[in-house]
Design an enzyme around this catalytic site. Structure first.
Site, PDB file in Angstrom:
ATOM      1  N   ASP A  97     -34.647 -14.561  24.552  1.00  0.00           N
ATOM      2  CA  ASP A  97     -34.911 -14.840  22.769  1.00  0.00           C
ATOM      3  C   ASP A  97     -35.623 -13.721  22.494  1.00  0.00           C
ATOM      4  OD1 ASP A  97     -36.997 -16.373  24.124  1.00  0.00           O
ATOM      5  OD2 ASP A  97     -36.845 -17.988  22.666  1.00  0.00           O
TER       6      ASP A  97
ATOM      7  N   ASP B 118     -42.153 -10.743  24.058  1.00  0.00           N
ATOM      8  CA  ASP B 118     -43.898 -10.816  22.699  1.00  0.00           C
ATOM      9  C   ASP B 118     -44.407 -10.061  23.889  1.00  0.00           C
ATOM     10  OD1 ASP B 118     -45.374 -12.159  21.163  1.00  0.00           O
ATOM     11  OD2 ASP B 118     -46.335 -14.004  22.282  1.00  0.00           O
TER      12      ASP B 118
ATOM     13  N   ARG C 193     -34.674 -25.338  16.440  1.00  0.00           N
ATOM     14  CA  ARG C 193     -33.489 -24.422  17.028  1.00  0.00           C
ATOM     15  C   ARG C 193     -32.816 -24.160  16.693  1.00  0.00           C
ATOM     16  NH1 ARG C 193     -36.371 -23.445  22.694  1.00  0.00           N
ATOM     17  NH2 ARG C 193     -37.132 -24.366  23.415  1.00  0.00           N
TER      18      ARG C 193
HETATM   19  P1  IMP Z   1     -43.536 -13.513  26.375  1.00  0.00           P
HETATM   20  O1  IMP Z   1     -44.208 -14.005  27.774  1.00  0.00           O
HETATM   21  O2  IMP Z   1     -45.290 -13.320  25.886  1.00  0.00           O
HETATM   22  O3  IMP Z   1     -42.966 -11.938  26.672  1.00  0.00           O
HETATM   23  O4  IMP Z   1     -42.715 -14.753  25.983  1.00  0.00           O
HETATM   24  C1  IMP Z   1     -40.969 -14.660  25.672  1.00  0.00           C
HETATM   25  C2  IMP Z   1     -40.743 -16.341  25.669  1.00  0.00           C
HETATM   26  O5  IMP Z   1     -42.144 -16.664  24.428  1.00  0.00           O
HETATM   27  C3  IMP Z   1     -40.336 -16.297  24.570  1.00  0.00           C
HETATM   28  O6  IMP Z   1     -38.991 -16.650  25.298  1.00  0.00           O
HETATM   29  C4  IMP Z   1     -39.760 -17.691  23.609  1.00  0.00           C
HETATM   30  O7  IMP Z   1     -40.233 -18.417  24.220  1.00  0.00           O
HETATM   31  C5  IMP Z   1     -41.558 -17.578  23.382  1.00  0.00           C
HETATM   32  N1  IMP Z   1     -42.151 -16.728  22.591  1.00  0.00           N
HETATM   33  C6  IMP Z   1     -42.601 -15.749  22.272  1.00  0.00           C
HETATM   34  N2  IMP Z   1     -43.193 -15.454  21.245  1.00  0.00           N
HETATM   35  C7  IMP Z   1     -42.419 -16.629  20.380  1.00  0.00           C
HETATM   36  C8  IMP Z   1     -41.766 -17.004  18.614  1.00  0.00           C
HETATM   37  O8  IMP Z   1     -42.983 -16.698  18.233  1.00  0.00           O
HETATM   38  N3  IMP Z   1     -41.247 -18.242  18.706  1.00  0.00           N
HETATM   39  C9  IMP Z   1     -40.934 -19.164  19.008  1.00  0.00           C
HETATM   40  N4  IMP Z   1     -40.841 -18.376  20.967  1.00  0.00           N
HETATM   41  C10 IMP Z   1     -42.036 -17.528  20.638  1.00  0.00           C
HETATM   42 MG    MG Z   2     -37.915 -18.288  25.680  1.00  0.00          MG
END
Ligand code: IMP
Ligand code: MG
Length: 178
Positions: free
Chosen positions: A93, A96, A158
């Site tokens: 999705d 981040d 969601r």
């Molecule tokens: P990362 O591992 O920090 O890149 O985070 C990725 C995961 O964190 C995504 O697959 C989401 O499930 C969750 N995530 C990151 N940012 C958001 C946000 O703004 N809203 C909701 N879920 C988020």
């Molecule tokens: Mg996720």
């Protein structure tokens, strides 16, 4: 809640991503790996616009422990199909910090896929913590916490058909309701 990306804009962005993926892979079979749970709606919309033979697999990743900060990443890969020699496309999705996609990518690469690429609906600016290039990006967004179209806050939102920014008032309302 503020609408950041409307339903119409989402469909346009997803069509553009599908066109890029179709252009890149042509008629080569593709194994799409849905990173559960957040990418479930994106995957459902995206794969219906792909024109090559598509197989579907999933991994379950969770890093958010009911809050907006990142916790330890848990990865369940027990539902994956045989990936040996396949073209794998990991679909998540949102990018981040990049830890989730990086961990899934490393795991999939070790399972013998011939190529491993990735696609995300949203790429959040200014948060990346490691070197990782996402191959297909739907939308670039500022560093704000977003929900809807698969993305959750504490398991809810969601099902919103658009992507919205959860404002501080919304968070406070949630806490009062709990
Ligand atoms: P990362 O591992 O920090 O890149 O985070 C990725 C995961 O964190 C995504 O697959 C989401 O499930 C969750 N995530 C990151 N940012 C958001 C946000 O703004 N809203 C909701 N879920 C988020
Ligand atoms: Mg996720």
């Amino acid at each position: 809640m503020k609408v950041l990306i409307s339903e119409d804009e989402l469909q346009q962005g997803i069509s553009k991503m599908a066109t890029e993926i179709n252009g890149q892979f042509g008629e080569q079979p593709l194994t799409v790996i849905c990173v559960m749970t957040g990418s479930i709606i994106l995957v459902a919309d995206l794969i219906r616009q792909l024109t090559m033979p598509v197989k579907l697999g999933s991994v379950h990743a969770s890093s958010y422990r009911g809050d907006t900060s990142r916790g330890e990443l848990e990865l369940d890969t027990s539902m994956l199909p045989d990936l040996n020699g396949t073209n794998a496309l990991i679909v998540d999705d949102i990018f981040d910090t990049g830890h989730t996609l990086n961990a899934v990518h490393n795991h999939i690469s070790r399972l013998g896929a011939a190529t491993v690429q990735s696609a995300v609906l949203l790429y959040k600016h200014g948060r990346q913590e490691l070197e990782f290039d996402v191959d297909f990006v739907g939308f670039e967004i500022p560093d704000e916490f977003v929900v809807g179209y698969g993305l959750d806050y504490q398991g809810i939102y969601r099902n919103l058909p658009y992507v919205g920014v959860l404002e501080s008032g919304d968070l406070a309302d949630e806490q009062e309701n709990n």
